[in-house]
Design a protein around this motif. Structure first.
Motif, PDB file in Angstrom:
ATOM      1  N   PHE A  65      16.077  14.572 107.900  1.00 53.77           N
ATOM      2  CA  PHE A  65      14.774  15.218 108.075  1.00 53.77           C
ATOM      3  C   PHE A  65      13.853  14.624 107.021  1.00 53.77           C
ATOM      4  O   PHE A  65      14.055  14.803 105.825  1.00 53.77           O
ATOM      5  N   THR A  66      12.855  13.908 107.482  1.00 52.59           N
ATOM      6  CA  THR A  66      11.986  13.204 106.541  1.00 52.59           C
ATOM      7  C   THR A  66      10.582  13.081 107.110  1.00 52.59           C
ATOM      8  O   THR A  66      10.245  13.711 108.112  1.00 52.59           O
ATOM      9  N   ILE A  67       9.775  12.232 106.510  1.00 44.58           N
ATOM     10  CA  ILE A  67       8.380  12.082 106.918  1.00 44.58           C
ATOM     11  C   ILE A  67       8.278  11.189 108.143  1.00 44.58           C
ATOM     12  O   ILE A  67       8.965  10.166 108.243  1.00 44.58           O
ATOM     13  N   PHE A  68       7.413  11.568 109.064  1.00 41.13           N
ATOM     14  CA  PHE A  68       7.174  10.765 110.263  1.00 41.13           C
ATOM     15  C   PHE A  68       6.351   9.522 109.905  1.00 41.13           C
ATOM     16  O   PHE A  68       5.291   9.630 109.290  1.00 41.13           O
ATOM     17  N   ILE A  69       6.854   8.357 110.283  1.00 37.94           N
ATOM     18  CA  ILE A  69       6.185   7.087 110.026  1.00 37.94           C
ATOM     19  C   ILE A  69       5.779   6.475 111.367  1.00 37.94           C
ATOM     20  O   ILE A  69       6.646   6.125 112.174  1.00 37.94           O
ATOM     21  N   PRO A  70       4.477   6.364 111.651  1.00 39.09           N
ATOM     22  CA  PRO A  70       4.072   5.769 112.936  1.00 39.09           C
ATOM     23  C   PRO A  70       4.447   4.290 112.991  1.00 39.09           C
ATOM     24  O   PRO A  70       4.655   3.635 111.970  1.00 39.09           O
ATOM     25  N   ASN A  71       4.538   3.761 114.206  1.00 42.25           N
ATOM     26  CA  ASN A  71       4.856   2.347 114.445  1.00 42.25           C
ATOM     27  C   ASN A  71       6.181   1.952 113.798  1.00 42.25           C
ATOM     28  O   ASN A  71       6.320   0.877 113.200  1.00 42.25           O
ATOM     29  N   SER A  72       7.142   2.850 113.896  1.00 38.57           N
ATOM     30  CA  SER A  72       8.513   2.553 113.483  1.00 38.57           C
ATOM     31  C   SER A  72       9.439   3.312 114.435  1.00 38.57           C
ATOM     32  O   SER A  72       8.993   4.201 115.166  1.00 38.57           O
ATOM     33  N   PHE A  73      10.740   2.978 114.396  1.00 38.75           N
ATOM     34  CA  PHE A  73      11.694   3.647 115.278  1.00 38.75           C
ATOM     35  C   PHE A  73      12.263   4.861 114.548  1.00 38.75           C
ATOM     36  O   PHE A  73      13.059   4.737 113.615  1.00 38.75           O
ATOM     37  N   ALA A  74      11.809   6.035 114.993  1.00 36.44           N
ATOM     38  CA  ALA A  74      12.143   7.277 114.297  1.00 36.44           C
ATOM     39  C   ALA A  74      13.615   7.618 114.382  1.00 36.44           C
ATOM     40  O   ALA A  74      14.149   8.323 113.509  1.00 36.44           O
ATOM     41  N   GLY A  84       9.093  10.256 122.096  1.00 34.60           N
ATOM     42  CA  GLY A  84       8.938  11.448 121.287  1.00 34.60           C
ATOM     43  C   GLY A  84       7.582  12.093 121.437  1.00 34.60           C
ATOM     44  O   GLY A  84       6.693  11.591 122.143  1.00 34.60           O
ATOM     45  N   VAL A  85       7.413  13.203 120.752  1.00 34.35           N
ATOM     46  CA  VAL A  85       6.145  13.915 120.736  1.00 34.35           C
ATOM     47  C   VAL A  85       5.877  14.343 119.286  1.00 34.35           C
ATOM     48  O   VAL A  85       6.789  14.794 118.582  1.00 34.35           O
ATOM     49  N   TYR A  86       4.652  14.152 118.877  1.00 30.25           N
ATOM     50  CA  TYR A  86       4.234  14.488 117.513  1.00 30.25           C
ATOM     51  C   TYR A  86       3.138  15.546 117.613  1.00 30.25           C
ATOM     52  O   TYR A  86       2.089  15.304 118.206  1.00 30.25           O
ATOM     53  N   PHE A  87       3.415  16.748 117.054  1.00 36.34           N
ATOM     54  CA  PHE A  87       2.425  17.820 117.023  1.00 36.34           C
ATOM     55  C   PHE A  87       1.651  17.663 115.707  1.00 36.34           C
ATOM     56  O   PHE A  87       2.134  18.043 114.639  1.00 36.34           O
ATOM     57  N   ARG A  88       0.478  17.101 115.816  1.00 35.13           N
ATOM     58  CA  ARG A  88      -0.293  16.664 114.653  1.00 35.13           C
ATOM     59  C   ARG A  88      -1.277  17.746 114.205  1.00 35.13           C
ATOM     60  O   ARG A  88      -1.808  18.493 115.025  1.00 35.13           O
ATOM     61  N   SER A  96       7.319  16.392 114.335  1.00 31.79           N
ATOM     62  CA  SER A  96       7.602  15.458 115.422  1.00 31.79           C
ATOM     63  C   SER A  96       9.073  15.552 115.811  1.00 31.79           C
ATOM     64  O   SER A  96       9.924  15.910 114.979  1.00 31.79           O
ATOM     65  N   VAL A  97       9.329  15.220 117.051  1.00 27.09           N
ATOM     66  CA  VAL A  97      10.699  15.139 117.534  1.00 27.09           C
ATOM     67  C   VAL A  97      10.794  13.908 118.437  1.00 27.09           C
ATOM     68  O   VAL A  97       9.913  13.662 119.266  1.00 27.09           O
ATOM     69  N   HIS A  98      11.857  13.100 118.248  1.00 26.38           N
ATOM     70  CA  HIS A  98      12.063  11.880 119.019  1.00 26.38           C
ATOM     71  C   HIS A  98      13.495  11.839 119.535  1.00 26.38           C
ATOM     72  O   HIS A  98      14.416  12.394 118.909  1.00 26.38           O
ATOM     73  N   ASP A 109      22.926  13.460 117.384  1.00 26.87           N
ATOM     74  CA  ASP A 109      22.608  12.293 116.560  1.00 26.87           C
ATOM     75  C   ASP A 109      21.512  11.433 117.176  1.00 26.87           C
ATOM     76  O   ASP A 109      20.958  10.562 116.497  1.00 26.87           O
ATOM     77  N   ASN A 110      21.224  11.661 118.448  1.00 28.91           N
ATOM     78  CA  ASN A 110      20.173  10.897 119.113  1.00 28.91           C
ATOM     79  C   ASN A 110      18.773  11.494 118.902  1.00 28.91           C
ATOM     80  O   ASN A 110      17.785  10.917 119.334  1.00 28.91           O
ATOM     81  N   TRP A 111      18.735  12.654 118.253  1.00 30.60           N
ATOM     82  CA  TRP A 111      17.456  13.313 117.996  1.00 30.60           C
ATOM     83  C   TRP A 111      17.013  13.080 116.554  1.00 30.60           C
ATOM     84  O   TRP A 111      17.830  12.970 115.648  1.00 30.60           O
ATOM     85  N   ALA A 112      15.700  12.994 116.366  1.00 31.04           N
ATOM     86  CA  ALA A 112      15.133  12.876 115.026  1.00 31.04           C
ATOM     87  C   ALA A 112      14.008  13.893 114.886  1.00 31.04           C
ATOM     88  O   ALA A 112      13.090  13.927 115.712  1.00 31.04           O
ATOM     89  N   PHE A 113      14.091  14.725 113.864  1.00 35.88           N
ATOM     90  CA  PHE A 113      13.072  15.737 113.593  1.00 35.88           C
ATOM     91  C   PHE A 113      12.387  15.377 112.271  1.00 35.88           C
ATOM     92  O   PHE A 113      13.046  15.172 111.255  1.00 35.88           O
ATOM     93  N   LYS A 114      11.070  15.322 112.288  1.00 38.25           N
ATOM     94  CA  LYS A 114      10.341  14.832 111.120  1.00 38.25           C
ATOM     95  C   LYS A 114       9.124  15.703 110.793  1.00 38.25           C
ATOM     96  O   LYS A 114       8.555  16.348 111.680  1.00 38.25           O
ATOM     97  N   LEU A 115       8.753  15.655 109.525  1.00 37.60           N
ATOM     98  CA  LEU A 115       7.549  16.323 109.041  1.00 37.60           C
ATOM     99  C   LEU A 115       6.395  15.331 109.067  1.00 37.60           C
ATOM    100  O   LEU A 115       6.505  14.214 108.554  1.00 37.60           O
ATOM    101  N   GLY A 116       5.280  15.742 109.671  1.00 35.52           N
ATOM    102  CA  GLY A 116       4.085  14.909 109.661  1.00 35.52           C
ATOM    103  C   GLY A 116       3.264  15.173 108.407  1.00 35.52           C
ATOM    104  O   GLY A 116       2.995  16.329 108.067  1.00 35.52           O
TER     105      GLY A 116
END
Length: 792
Positions: free
Chosen positions: A678-687, A748-752, A765-767, A780-787
């Motif tokens: 669980f970490t920071i969402f980085i755009p233009n990368s593979f989450a 994924g979807v990012y609730f900004r 965000s969730v991917h 393990d295929n899911w990624a949850f991140k803080l925007g």
């Protein structure tokens, strides 16, 4: 026979009587708000058989045609109209309109063509004739003035006001702040403009660092499809897309003293359409189908700010329409969702356009891609009083007197300069400056790190900068250091020579481009996630410069020794790669067609471009490890953002890279992923891709995102946004390296912007990872991140 003296007296009396007679043949006055006492611009002043005029931006009017003048009607959207009878009409009138205290009724749309839409369509069809952006070369001078004060509630009792003002540290005889500036605007053709601040003054400050603010609040004309307001693009109601997204209503029609009809039209965003909209009124002159005046207010706040602008247009002797008076009112309600100001701050500004020259003495060579420049930052500017359009009021003068004294005692210049330096990443220390980024940092490899960076400041010289840094990582327990020299003998800071030495650690397998990450971009947080780094001792020589206006390039030479520190996750073997030496020459190119910049106290800031941006890197090198081998690199990137009238947008980034020849495994591209539990969402990368999970000697990737802003035309501080994304990549690597030749996919979807404060905006965000490289365990295929994004 009369004497010469008698004739002289007679002539004087004749002209005096003539003047009195002339003044009696017209009526002038001013229209004000009955509650606030502020002048009301663009009020309809009608009389007789639909005859009339419109007040200017200062609420002033003149009636010259007094034939059959029985009464005068004053009307304006948002105010109760007044009908003045003949017996109450005087040569000078002070009219006070009372604001309507209730919301407008629901709009009823009747069948048939809306006459207001027909009028606006004519305005749009004739826009090219009246748009200053499409005129031949011209120049003009603008005088800007802005005062800042609290917007006190009307219900405050008169006897309570002195104590309240005292509690807030205010004086009823002065403003909180006063800005003045003078700018010169030059226009050659569409897309070739430059505005330079020539002089300025800010109350409480010796220098004019902030004087450019009033000049940056509103557009110079009202004809482009999108209007840049508060750093966002608002859909112009006077555009083809605006006709479909706004509701227009014809409120009144008057005839001026030339017999021309003036239509008074209101506009509001359609409630079922979600876009960045405006609300306000137009005065349209029928004979030219030109905008005579416009009032516009942002429909809802933007980052806690609301802007109210007014523009008045007049044709010159050649029939070209230019803005004559511009007014703005900037309301700042809070410093975040939980930090409310005692009362809203209001910045009230006026700009006057003068000295319009349609035959200026300049050519296309005098224009570059810097469209706004504060010239007072680089030289001693003349006193703004030399250009002042109107004299200072007593309250203006007292504001300067009081705040200049207080500013000197409080060292306000030093405080402002400190804040500006910190925004740019430095802490000033006389002729030196400390790099704030070196004080404290973190990444997964080094852990928490502390350090110090000290460099020369512009106070020592604007032609060069030199200094160095030292840091210590508590995770790897190692010291790192480096030093650099930047020579900038040219007019533009971008053009420079570089000498750089480092003994430090750097992320393995990174792909970077010239100016690829914008300041304050979330992508800068990628550095927190690095877990595999290589110790590198290197010296770099280079030069960077801009050419052909929209191209920027860099030429570099590097000589380095690289010592890998840990096993690479993407390698099948468990061994740590051996150290090696290399030297390489490279060229980096960035092309951003029609990219423009503003040059302010914060430095050179990009205003973006509607065209795709292209990056290319080309490298030739040699490396030594039991012999010498040659290698080459070719790396490319293309990015384009598509904006739509409904404020939705689509961003597409394409990347590709290839390694040729014989090369060490350290050079493989392996930094595409940004997954942590669980970490920071980085755009233009593979989450969902683990750090250094895969590597490639050649790869191509596409990053697609589509943003859907919500609640745009509301006053909510929080305006959520849904960002849908899909990323895909294909890569190849030599034997013994984990790669993704079958294609790596995630969506994924990012609730900004779910929460915000003055500094940051937060989201979630969730991917999900799918395709050939999907993992066996479902979770393990899911990624949850803080925007986490910068709010400013």
């Amino acid at each position: 026979m009369p004497t010469r003296t008698t004739i002289y007296i007679f002539i004087c009396i004749f002209f005096l009587l003539k003047a009195n007679d002339s003044s009696a043949q017209k009526i002038s006055g001013v229209v004000e708000d009955a509650i606030t006492g502020q002048s009301i611009p663009f009020v309809n002043v009608s009389f007789g058989d639909q005859k009339g005029t419109v007040t200017d931006i200062d609420g002033k009017f003149i009636i010259e045609d007094l034939h059959s003048l029985d009464d005068i009607r004053f009307s304006c959207l948002g105010y109760y109209p007044i009908l003045l009878k003949n017996e109450d009409i005087n040569p000078f009138l002070n009219i006070r309109l009372h604001p309507i205290q209730y919301e407008l009724d629901e709009i009823n749309v009747v069948p048939g063509e809306n006459p207001a839409v027909t009028i606006m369509r004519n305005v749009i069809d004739n826009a090219d004739q009246h748009n200053p952006s499409l005129y031949q070369p011209y120049s003009c001078i603008l005088y800007h003035k802005m005062i800042v004060e609290y917007d006190m509630p009307e219900e405050i009792k008169e006897e309570e006001l002195p104590q309240l003002m005292n509690d807030l540290g205010l004086s009823k005889d002065s403003y909180l702040m006063l800005f003045e500036s003078v700018s010169e605007k030059r226009h050659f053709k569409k897309g070739m403009d430059k505005e330079r601040i020539l002089s300025g003054r800010v109350s409480g400050m010796k220098n004019s660092t902030l004087a450019s603010l009033p000049a940056m609040l509103q557009p110079f004309s009202f004809y482009d499809q999108y209007l840049k307001i508060l750093d966002s693009d608002y859909l112009n109601p006077a555009s083809n897309a605006g006709l479909n997204n706004y509701y227009f209503q014809l409120l009144d029609t008057i005839v001026d003293n030339k017999g021309d009809s003036i239509y008074y039209i209101s506009y509001n965003p359609k409630p079922t359409h979600n876009f960045r909209g405006l609300t306000g009124t137009f005065h349209i002159l029928q004979s030219d189908w030109a905008i005579k005046s416009v009032v516009a207010k942002t429909a809802g706040s933007n980052k806690g700010l609301s802007l109210y602008i007014k523009q008045n247009y007049q044709p010159n002797n050649e029939g070209l329409w230019f803005p004559h008076q511009l007014e703005s009112s900037l309301e700042f309600k809070s410093m975040g969702s939980s930090q409310q100001l005692p009362y809203p701050l209001i910045g009230k500004g006026k700009s006057y356009v003068t000295a319009i020259n349609t035959k200026p003495d300049f050519t296309a060579k005098d224009f570059d891609n810097v469209v706004f420049e504060d010239a007072t930052l680089a030289q001693t500017s003349p006193d703004v009083g030399l250009y002042r359009y109107e004299p200072l009021t007593a309250r203006d003068s007292l504001t300067y007197h009081l705040l200049d004294s207080l500013g000197k005692k409080a060292h306000l210049d030093a405080i402002i300069n400190l804040q500006l330096s910190m925004i740019k990443g430095y802490l000033p220390a006389g002729k030196f400056q400390m790099d704030i980024r070196r004080f404290f940092d973190y990444n997964d490899f080094e852990g928490f790190k502390v350090g110090l960076g000290l460099y020369t400041s512009p106070k020592m010289s604007t032609k060069f900068s030199t200094g160095g840094y030292v840091t210590y990582g508590f995770g790897d327990k190692e010291w790192k250091y480096g030093g650099s020299l930047f020579l900038t003998p040219f007019k533009r800071e971008e053009n420079r020579f570089i000498i750089d030495y480092k003994d430090d650690v750097f992320a393995t397998g990174e792909l970077s481009f010239m100016d690829g990450i914008q300041k304050n971009s979330t992508e800068m947080f990628r550095g927190f996630l690095v877990e595999t780094m290589d110790r590198t001792q290197e010296i770099k020589l280079g030069t960077e410069f801009r050419f052909l206006k929209y191209f920027k390039t860099g030429l570099y030479y590097r000589n380095a020794t690289v010592t890998p520190q840990k096993r690479y996750r993407f390698m099948v073997t468990d061994e740590i790669a051996p150290a090696f030496d290399f030297q390489e020459a490279s060229v980096r190119l960035k092309w951003a067609h029609r990219e423009t910049f503003t040059n302010t106290a914060l430095g050179l800031l990009s205003e973006g471009t509607p065209y795709p941006k292209v990056w290319i890197n080309a490298t030739y090198g040699q490396w030594e490890q039991n012999g010498t081998s040659d290698y080459q690199k070719l790396e490319t990137q293309l990015e384009k953002t598509f904006n739509y009238p409904n404020a939705m947008y689509t961003n597409i980034r394409l990347q590709g890279a290839k390694l040729y020849g014989d090369y060490p495994s350290t050079f493989l591209y392996s930094s595409l992923g940004s997954y942590k539990s669980f970490t920071i969402f980085i755009p233009n990368s593979f989450a969902t891709m683990r750090l250094n999970e895969f590597a490639a000697e050649q790869f191509s990737a596409v990053y697609f995102s589509h943003g859907i802003p919500l609640s745009l035309n509301t006053n909510r501080r929080i305006k959520p946004e849904i960002v849908l994304s899909t990323n895909a990549a294909w890569g190849e690597a030599p034997e013994g390296v984990s790669s993704f030749e079958k294609g790596y996919y995630e969506s994924g979807v990012y609730f900004r912007n779910l929460l915000s404060n003055f500094i940051f905006r937060y989201g979630l965000s969730v991917h999900y990872r799918y395709g050939a490289y999907q993992l066996d365990k479902g979770i393990d295929n899911w990624a949850f991140k803080l925007g986490l994004e910068f709010a400013l």
